[in-house]
Design an enzyme around this catalytic site. Structure first.
Site: not given
Ligand code: MG
Length: 463
Positions: A105, A246, A248, A250
């Site tokens: 992440s 970031d 990934d 999310d």
């Molecule tokens: Mg993340």
């Protein structure tokens, strides 16, 4: 594999947001393989979706994880580099029995993690992660005979994911508003989806840091300090808004047309405001570290706010339990909309912000300035799990006369201000966070509590 070999079994951090560690130190090939064998041993037979972010260790770990899953008799659909919410989407869309996201992440490039998803792409909860940890510690995994080994194949669902996102926003309104967005995906997995999703929704897009070569042109975590290129670009190009993720995707951070980095709480608050304005009433689920601005927004529409422990899995669990209409975590900006997925989605959040700007017909800074403004201050103290528990117990006694929320660590609540002390779920530290109506007061609350924590720790050492 020798069960006696010297695994760093206890240095991996197990939490619903992933089992994470530094690659080569805590999380090496043996740990990755073993974790996937354990996960494969606890889920039903069927297909598992596997994907990763762009960090250099991702490919190595992804391959080992695929081997582990095949060894437990699972077919593996390999999505490759993909945003975390796209991997959850693929689990739901293909009816897979689970998924593994190889992503740390927002952690630095030396870290990686395995995040485990169950059916419908919902992250394993605390009890399930604890069961996985027990299997891992006791080496209790079950390989199938050679006649039942699983197979791996590539899966490409990013186009479907992008189309699903676009179907959730008012493309006509966004197109009419002729918005211009600078999109900084931080050389992460969002590079493959966010710029095109915004373009397909009717925005003009200037992409930034979209190269996928495992080199990160800015720190992975999108913060005020790490987004200076984005803020400059937004201003110099005269864009309406800047978006950053970031690794990934999310998480979402927004930058106003003036180049101001907006708090992630405000990003989510704007989306919650838009959702509630159409539905009226209902339940909003956020975590204990999320801003008081959510209470203000919910009050406006007669909605109810519920707060959970920090961590997406806790928010999702509560959302399902209560039938909440929207949720998220203030510090992340990613939104959870049950019609889409029970997972935080930073790309959907960007589209929803574009939609909100289009519907409201005002500039980003005007839209965000209309929200009540609170200020936060943060600090941290390196601390083992045992020390953290002792500190929190001591704080409970010292502050027993005050209004407390013990959902996660200890939150001491005052009039339009609070301070929270909680152990991090992803690092061996104790986090202190305060929110108040002025930056000075937030700093003061945070500093006082940090001092108190250090005093408790030094008394403990002095024993
Ligand atoms: Mg993340």
């Amino acid at each position: 594999m020798n069960a006696q070999s010297n695994f760093a079994k206890n240095s991996l951090i197990f939490s619903p947001s992933g089992v994470r560690g530094i690659v080569g130190k805590d999380l090496g090939p043996e740990e990755a393989l073993r974790l996937s064998l354990c996960f494969g041993s606890m889920i039903p037979q069927g297909t598992v979706v596997l994907g990763r972010d762009t960090r250099p260790s991702g490919e190595m770990i992804q391959r080992l994880v695929a081997i582990g899953l095949m060894s437990t008799g699972h077919n593996v659909s390999i999505l490759g580099v993909a945003p975390s919410p796209a991997i959850a989407f693929a689990v739901k869309k293909t009816g897979a029995v689970g998924g593994i996201i190889v992503s740390a992440s927002h952690n630095p490039p030396s870290w990686n993690a395995l995040k485990f998803l169950g059916q419908e792409g919902i992250a394993l909860n605390e009890a399930q992660i604890s069961a996985l940890r027990n299997l891992y510690i006791s080496d209790s995994f079950k390989e199938v005979p050679w006649t039942s080994l699983g197979e791996a194949h590539d899966l490409n669902l990013l186009d479907d994911y992008r189309k699903a996102l676009i179907s959730l926003v008012d493309v006509e309104a966004i197109r009419k508003a002729r918005l211009f967005a600078v999109v900084d995906t931080g050389n992460g997995a969002g590079s493959l989806v966010t710029p095109k999703a915004l373009e397909d929704s009717g925005c003009q897009v200037f992409p930034l840091n979209v190269e996928l070569d495992g080199r990160f042109r800015r720190p992975i975590e999108p913060t005020r300090e790490s987004l200076s290129d984005l803020t400059k670009k937004v201003v110099s190009l005269g864009a309406d808004i800047g978006f950053a993720h970031d690794c990934d995707a999310d998480r979402l951070v927004c930058v106003s047309e003036k180049g101001e980095v907006l708090g992630e709480d405000l990003t989510l608050a704007l989306i919650v405001d838009q959702v509630l304005s159409k539905r009226k009433g209902g339940i909003v689920v956020i975590n204990v570290a999320s801003s008081m601005v959510f209470d203000d927004v919910a009050e406006r529409y007669g909605a109810k706010v519920l707060r959970t422990r920090v961590g997406e899995a806790y928010v999702v669990e509560k959302m399902i339990e209560t039938g909440a209409i929207v949720g998220g975590e203030g510090s992340c900006g990613g939104v959870i909309l049950p019609d889409h997925l029970y997972t935080r989605d930073g790309i959907l959040a960007a589209l929803k912000i574009a939609e909100a700007l289009a519907h409201l017909g005002r500039t980003a800074s005007e839209v965000f300035e209309a929200f009540p403004r609170y200020y936060t201050a943060r600090g941290k103290v390196p601390c083992s799990g045992g020390e953290a528990r002792e500190v929190i117990e001591a704080l409970k006694i010292c502050h027993s006369e005050e209004k407390l929320d013990l959902t996660d660590g200890i939150k001491i609540i005052g009039e339009k201000e609070w301070v929270l002390v909680r152990p991090s779920g992803t690092e061996p530290i104790l986090r202190v966070m305060a929110e108040a109506e002025s930056p000075r007061r937030a700093e003061e609350l945070c500093k006082d509590l940090l001092k108190e924590v250090l005093e408790i720790l030094s008394r403990r050492l002095g024993k």
